[in-house]
Write a protein that holds these residues in place. Structure first.
Motif, PDB file in Angstrom:
ATOM      1  N   GLY A  39      -0.683  -1.245  -6.662  1.00  0.00           N
ATOM      2  CA  GLY A  39      -0.254  -1.040  -5.291  1.00  0.00           C
ATOM      3  C   GLY A  39       0.018   0.407  -4.947  1.00  0.00           C
ATOM      4  O   GLY A  39       0.966   0.727  -4.222  1.00  0.00           O
TER       5      GLY A  39
ATOM      6  N   ARG B 171       0.846  -1.201   0.000  1.00  0.00           N
ATOM      7  CA  ARG B 171       0.000   0.000   0.000  1.00  0.00           C
ATOM      8  C   ARG B 171       0.877   1.245   0.000  1.00  0.00           C
ATOM      9  O   ARG B 171       1.874   1.335   0.705  1.00  0.00           O
ATOM     10  CB  ARG B 171      -0.911  -0.013   1.233  1.00  0.00           C
TER      11      ARG B 171
ATOM     12  N   ARG C 259      -5.615   0.794  -9.216  1.00  0.00           N
ATOM     13  CA  ARG C 259      -4.960   1.194  -7.974  1.00  0.00           C
ATOM     14  C   ARG C 259      -4.519  -0.040  -7.182  1.00  0.00           C
ATOM     15  O   ARG C 259      -3.396  -0.110  -6.677  1.00  0.00           O
ATOM     16  CB  ARG C 259      -5.929   2.034  -7.135  1.00  0.00           C
ATOM     17  N   THR C 260      -5.398  -1.026  -7.108  1.00  0.00           N
ATOM     18  CA  THR C 260      -5.086  -2.249  -6.373  1.00  0.00           C
ATOM     19  C   THR C 260      -3.975  -3.044  -7.056  1.00  0.00           C
ATOM     20  O   THR C 260      -3.034  -3.514  -6.414  1.00  0.00           O
ATOM     21  CB  THR C 260      -6.342  -3.129  -6.251  1.00  0.00           C
ATOM     22  N   GLU C 261      -4.082  -3.177  -8.385  1.00  0.00           N
ATOM     23  CA  GLU C 261      -3.078  -3.944  -9.129  1.00  0.00           C
ATOM     24  C   GLU C 261      -1.690  -3.318  -9.032  1.00  0.00           C
ATOM     25  O   GLU C 261      -0.684  -4.030  -8.932  1.00  0.00           O
ATOM     26  CB  GLU C 261      -3.487  -4.040 -10.604  1.00  0.00           C
TER      27      GLU C 261
ATOM     28  N   GLU D 142     -10.180   1.933  -9.481  1.00  0.00           N
ATOM     29  CA  GLU D 142      -9.966   1.149  -8.269  1.00  0.00           C
ATOM     30  C   GLU D 142      -9.215  -0.139  -8.552  1.00  0.00           C
ATOM     31  O   GLU D 142      -8.331  -0.543  -7.797  1.00  0.00           O
ATOM     32  CB  GLU D 142     -11.310   0.846  -7.587  1.00  0.00           C
TER      33      GLU D 142
ATOM     34  N   LYS E 187      -5.046   6.240  -5.118  1.00  0.00           N
ATOM     35  CA  LYS E 187      -5.842   6.656  -6.278  1.00  0.00           C
ATOM     36  C   LYS E 187      -5.178   7.793  -7.058  1.00  0.00           C
ATOM     37  O   LYS E 187      -5.308   7.865  -8.283  1.00  0.00           O
ATOM     38  CB  LYS E 187      -7.238   7.080  -5.807  1.00  0.00           C
TER      39      LYS E 187
END
Length: 230
Positions: free
Chosen positions: A48, A2, A44-46, A41, A51
């Motif tokens: 890491g 993160r 953003r997750t992929e 989203e 936003k």
């Protein structure tokens, strides 16, 4: 991992650049098709990251014409009509033809040798069985071929403008709707390069210009055929 919400400006720039390069590569490889939504989203997750780097990347890509941002809705892959695609490649063909004419006058012999090496490697891609691997290999080596040809002009203006148009070319071709439209044309494109190289070897400006124009204009009937199959 993160992203740290308290990151400094320099780290934020690095994350935005990483997001930009990743999203751009996916666009030019045809991971999405025209009109497809680009989920912030999910990206953003992929990637890491937070936003913000993703949004920064999408805004930058929208300035380049590679992404369309719709206020209050989101981002999507732009769609270009057949007429718009034809207009683009007609204009692009003229630009690349003139750039090749300049390169024919100015290139160094070691640059020509490297161009030949790249095209020899590209010729080997034509026999790859997997269409996806064939197209990826072609796109990578084709950009290397044309990127070097642009460097042979020894003109920063030509290089900068043409690189932007090559991005648009890849986007239009690979988001056209038909999966991997270049899969069955790698051999012909390699042969085009051979003719361009022959003209360069003899410093034949007129022939080099003609061969490059025809090479780029091949994209128009290819896309027309791809759309007719949809």
């Amino acid at each position: 991992m993160r992203a740290n919400s308290r990151q400094g400006p320099l780290e934020g720039q690095r994350l935005s650049e990483r997001a930009y390069q990743s999203i751009k590569a996916r666009l030019l490889e045809g991971e999405w098709s025209a009109h497809d939504s680009i989920a912030v989203e999910a990206l953003r997750t992929e990637l890491g990251v937070s936003k913000q780097p993703v949004m920064d990347a999408l805004r930058r890509l929208s300035v380049e014409g590679l992404v369309e941002i719709i206020p209050q809705v989101g981002s999507r892959v732009p769609a270009y009509t057949q007429d718009e695609a034809s207009d683009f490649f007609t204009m692009f063909a003229s630009l690349e033809a003139e750039a090749t004419a300049v390169a024919t006058r100015r290139y160094a012999e070691d640059q020509l040798a490297e161009l030949i090496r790249i095209n020899d490697e590209l010729g080997q891609v034509a026999v790859i069985d997997d269409p996806g691997g064939r197209v990826h290999g072609y796109r990578t080596l084709n950009r290397a071929f044309h990127g070097l040809l642009l460097e042979m002009t020894h003109s920063s203006v030509i290089l900068r403008v043409s690189e932007q148009m090559w991005d648009m070319s890849d986007l239009i071709i690979n988001t056209s709707g038909r999966r991997r439209p270049l899969a069955h044309e790698v051999g012909e494109r390699h042969a085009d390069h051979e003719r361009i190289i022959d003209a360069l070897k003899s410093r034949d400006v007129r022939q080099a210009r003609k061969e490059m124009r025809q090479h780029i204009l091949r994209n128009i009937p290819m896309l027309e055929h791809a759309r007719s199959e949809d």
